[in-house]
Design an enzyme around this catalytic site. Structure first.
Site, PDB file in Angstrom:
ATOM      1  N   CYS A  39       3.554   5.738   0.757  1.00 36.06           N
ATOM      2  CA  CYS A  39       4.481   6.786   0.301  1.00 36.06           C
ATOM      3  C   CYS A  39       3.820   8.153   0.363  1.00 36.06           C
ATOM      4  O   CYS A  39       4.459   9.156   0.713  1.00 36.06           O
ATOM      5  CB  CYS A  39       4.924   6.531  -1.138  1.00 36.06           C
ATOM      6  SG  CYS A  39       5.650   4.921  -1.366  1.00 36.06           S
TER       7      CYS A  39
HETATM    8  C1  BEZ Z   1       2.802   2.000  -0.463  1.00 39.07           C
HETATM    9  O1  BEZ Z   1       3.685   2.800  -0.625  1.00 39.07           O
HETATM   10  O2  BEZ Z   1       1.732   2.332  -0.046  1.00 39.07           O
HETATM   11  C2  BEZ Z   1       3.019   0.560  -0.774  1.00 39.07           C
HETATM   12  C3  BEZ Z   1       3.839   0.212  -1.822  1.00 39.07           C
HETATM   13  C4  BEZ Z   1       4.023  -1.105  -2.098  1.00 39.07           C
HETATM   14  C5  BEZ Z   1       3.403  -2.089  -1.327  1.00 39.07           C
HETATM   15  C6  BEZ Z   1       2.598  -1.719  -0.262  1.00 39.07           C
HETATM   16  C7  BEZ Z   1       2.407  -0.371   0.009  1.00 39.07           C
END
Ligand code: BEZ
Length: 209
Positions: free
Chosen positions: A45
């Site tokens: 994100c």
């Molecule tokens: C992320 O946004 O990095 C993420 C969130 C949940 C699981 C894997 C990655």
């Protein structure tokens, strides 16, 4: 019921990192990209929001406003935005909704319980100036989206909203486009003065209008 293409995107009021907004007022007559993330302080994100911030000029050129959704609160957003700015070498320049009560996530069906009971998946909606949903994509938490592809789709949506054309696979700005089946070849020749190339009666190209 889940939203479908062509449905009117529901309005909402929300607290965001840039103050309270009314979604429709925020969009005004612009196009919109509303996109959700699993949570703040997550690595993928962080890169997605950084990329969106880097592309602000490209979104502006297309008259598109971005709006992110995350089911964390404003305090967490503020701290995370500092991290995004630092690690992605940018300044987050669009609002992030603090959707702790999951109001927006529920309204837009961004929680897919068989993927995660509590966090949002990577949903993305492109909304037209008429507030209709023009595109929806859903990615899992593990896969970051391609925001250059989002811009490419917006280019196609804006072009095809104005002309009786469709865009072929992998089309990019400036490349030939397809005459829609509803237009006869005879009419296409009149409509598209740059020329019509007939490959098959149903497959006709013309330079981008
Ligand atoms: C992320 O946004 O990095 C993420 C969130 C949940 C699981 C894997 C990655």
């Amino acid at each position: 019921m889940a939203l479908r293409l062509g449905d009117i995107a529901p309005n909402f009021k929300a607290q965001t990192s840039m103050g309270e907004i009314d979604f429709y007022d925020y969009l005004g007559s612009s196009w919109g990209v509303l996109f959700s993330h699993p949570a703040d302080y997550t690595p993928v994100c962080t890169t997605e929001l950084g990329k969106t911030a880097h592309l602000k000029e490209e979104f502006d050129r297309r008259n598109v406003k971005a709006l992110a959704v995350s089911v964390d609160n404003l305090d967490r957003h503020e701290g995370w935005i500092k991290d995004i700015n630092e690690t992605q070498n940018t300044t987050v320049n669009f609002p992030i909704i603090a959707d702790s009560n999951r109001e927006v996530a529920t309204l837009y069906d961004m929680i897919h319980p068989n993927a995660s009971a509590t966090t949002t998946v990577r949903s993305l909606f492109i909304i037209g100036p008429d507030k209709a949903v023009k595109l929806m994509i859903t990615y899992p938490a593990s896969t970051g989206r391609n925001f250059v592809e989002v811009l490419r789709v917006i280019d196609s949506l804006q072009l095809t909203a104005q002309h009786s054309v469709a865009t072929p696979a992998d089309w990019k700005q400036g490349e030939d486009v397809i005459v829609v089946p509803a237009v006869s070849t005879e009419d296409a020749i009149k409509k598209f003065p740059k020329g019509v190339r007939v490959v098959k009666p149903y497959l006709r190209y013309t330079p981008q209008p």
